[in-house]
Design an enzyme around this catalytic site. Structure first.
Site, short mmCIF file in Angstrom:
data_model
loop_
_atom_site.label_atom_id
_atom_site.label_comp_id
_atom_site.label_asym_id
_atom_site.label_seq_id
_atom_site.Cartn_x
_atom_site.Cartn_y
_atom_site.Cartn_z
N LYS A 43 0.83 -1.22 0.00
CA LYS A 43 0.00 0.00 0.00
C LYS A 43 0.87 1.26 0.00
O LYS A 43 0.57 2.21 -0.70
CB LYS A 43 -0.92 0.04 1.23
N ARG A 122 -8.63 1.29 9.65
CA ARG A 122 -8.20 -0.10 9.87
C ARG A 122 -9.21 -0.87 10.70
O ARG A 122 -9.02 -2.06 10.93
CB ARG A 122 -6.87 -0.10 10.60
N ARG A 161 11.48 -6.12 3.62
CA ARG A 161 11.24 -4.69 3.40
C ARG A 161 12.25 -3.82 4.16
O ARG A 161 12.62 -4.12 5.28
CB ARG A 161 9.83 -4.36 3.86
N ARG A 194 11.89 -2.01 9.87
CA ARG A 194 10.95 -1.62 10.91
C ARG A 194 10.85 -2.74 11.95
O ARG A 194 10.87 -3.91 11.59
CB ARG A 194 9.57 -1.39 10.29
N ARG A 205 0.45 -8.89 13.24
CA ARG A 205 -0.16 -7.93 12.30
C ARG A 205 -1.15 -8.61 11.37
O ARG A 205 -2.19 -8.05 11.06
CB ARG A 205 0.94 -7.24 11.49
#
Ligand code: AMP
Length: 270
Positions: A43, A122, A161, A194, A205
């Protein structure tokens, strides 16, 4: 790369006290969309690409929470330090805290270039609050894009990532590596992993997504706003599919409303 004309999102990231360095020009038809999808579907990457194409501001609640994290512990309120703790473990930050942050930045919803919401809403409660805010601001969402990706690929994407500490640009160690190791191609900032992209947090998550965020697919589908886009493949390609889906929605909406004016039928850009 010349970053002088890019919007630094200061008002969103740092709140009312800050002013964006470069506000986009007022568009005749600004784009206002929500991006949905599990963590790791891309996203943030798509929001950045769409922002470049349409001039709409990239409003990410994850980025603004990470920005709050850079404040010293003395500057942080108790509520904020507890919010950041949820985040660190991959859990959702409580609705009241997220909503307070978003409401304080309601001016960003009037951004002359439009906006791309990434990571908000969310939960159903957040979606309801957003709807009220949009009504109060006399604004309408153009679309909600739901990015779809198999779970196995989501885990591979999250664990590889890397994010720029300065401009928040997103890279991937294999599929989108930076030109120079650990260095952002866009601004030269340092790339880091992160905390919530580590293995244990990823599991939390994905569970939070299934429980709290996936119901938004039905919520927005019932409002006729939802468009699904496959999120596998190259970011540029996915962005092109997203733009095609947005333009198709635009033409369809004009056809249904009987409005054949150039503004109604035209692209989102001026
Ligand atoms: P993101 O960058 O969108 O993946 O968000 C990173 C983390 O920030 C999430 O795992 C949550 O802990 C927190 N977060 C971001 N946006 C929200 C939101 N709208 N509601 C609750 N928590 C959020």
């Amino acid at each position: 790369m010349d970053t002088s004309s890019q919007n630094d999102r200061a008002a969103w990231l740092r709140g009312r006290i800050a002013k964006c360095a470069h506000l986009p020009g007022r568009l005749a038809r600004p784009l206002r969309v929500v991006l949905l999808g599990a963590p790791g579907v891309g996203k943030g990457t798509q929001a950045a690409l769409l922002s470049q194409r349409y001039g709409a501001c990239h409003l990410s609640t994850g980025d603004l929470l990470r920005e709050a994290k850079t404040q010293s512990s003395r500057e942080q309120t108790l509520a904020m330090s507890s919010a950041l703790n949820f985040m660190r473990h991959g859990a959702l930050v409580p609705d009241t805290i997220v909503w307070q942050l978003v409401r304080e930045r309601s001016g960003c919803f009037q951004c002359p270039g439009g906006f791309i919401l990434d990571g908000f809403p969310r939960t159903l409660a957040q979606a309801g609050a957003l709807q009220h805010l949009m009504e109060a601001e006399a604004l309408q969402l153009d679309a909600v894009i739901n990015f779809e990706l198999p779970a196995s690929e989501i885990v591979a994407r999250l664990s590889g990532r890397r994010t720029c500490a300065t401009c928040k640009a997103v890279f991937h160690i294999t599929s989108q590596p930076p030109q120079f190791a650990d260095t952002c191609d866009r601004c030269g900032g340092l790339l880091y992993q992160r905390e919530d992209d580590r293995a244990q947090a990823i599991v939390v998550r994905l569970q939070a997504y299934e429980r709290s965020t996936a119901p938004l697919i039905d919520f927005y589908s019932a409002k006729g706003l939802l468009t699904s886009v496959p999120a596998a493949g190259e970011p540029e390609q996915i962005c092109l599919h997203t733009m095609a889906a947005l333009e198709e929605r635009k033409v369809n909406r004009a056809a249904h409303s009987g409005d054949a004016s150039p503004a109604a039928r035209g692209l989102f850009v001026v």
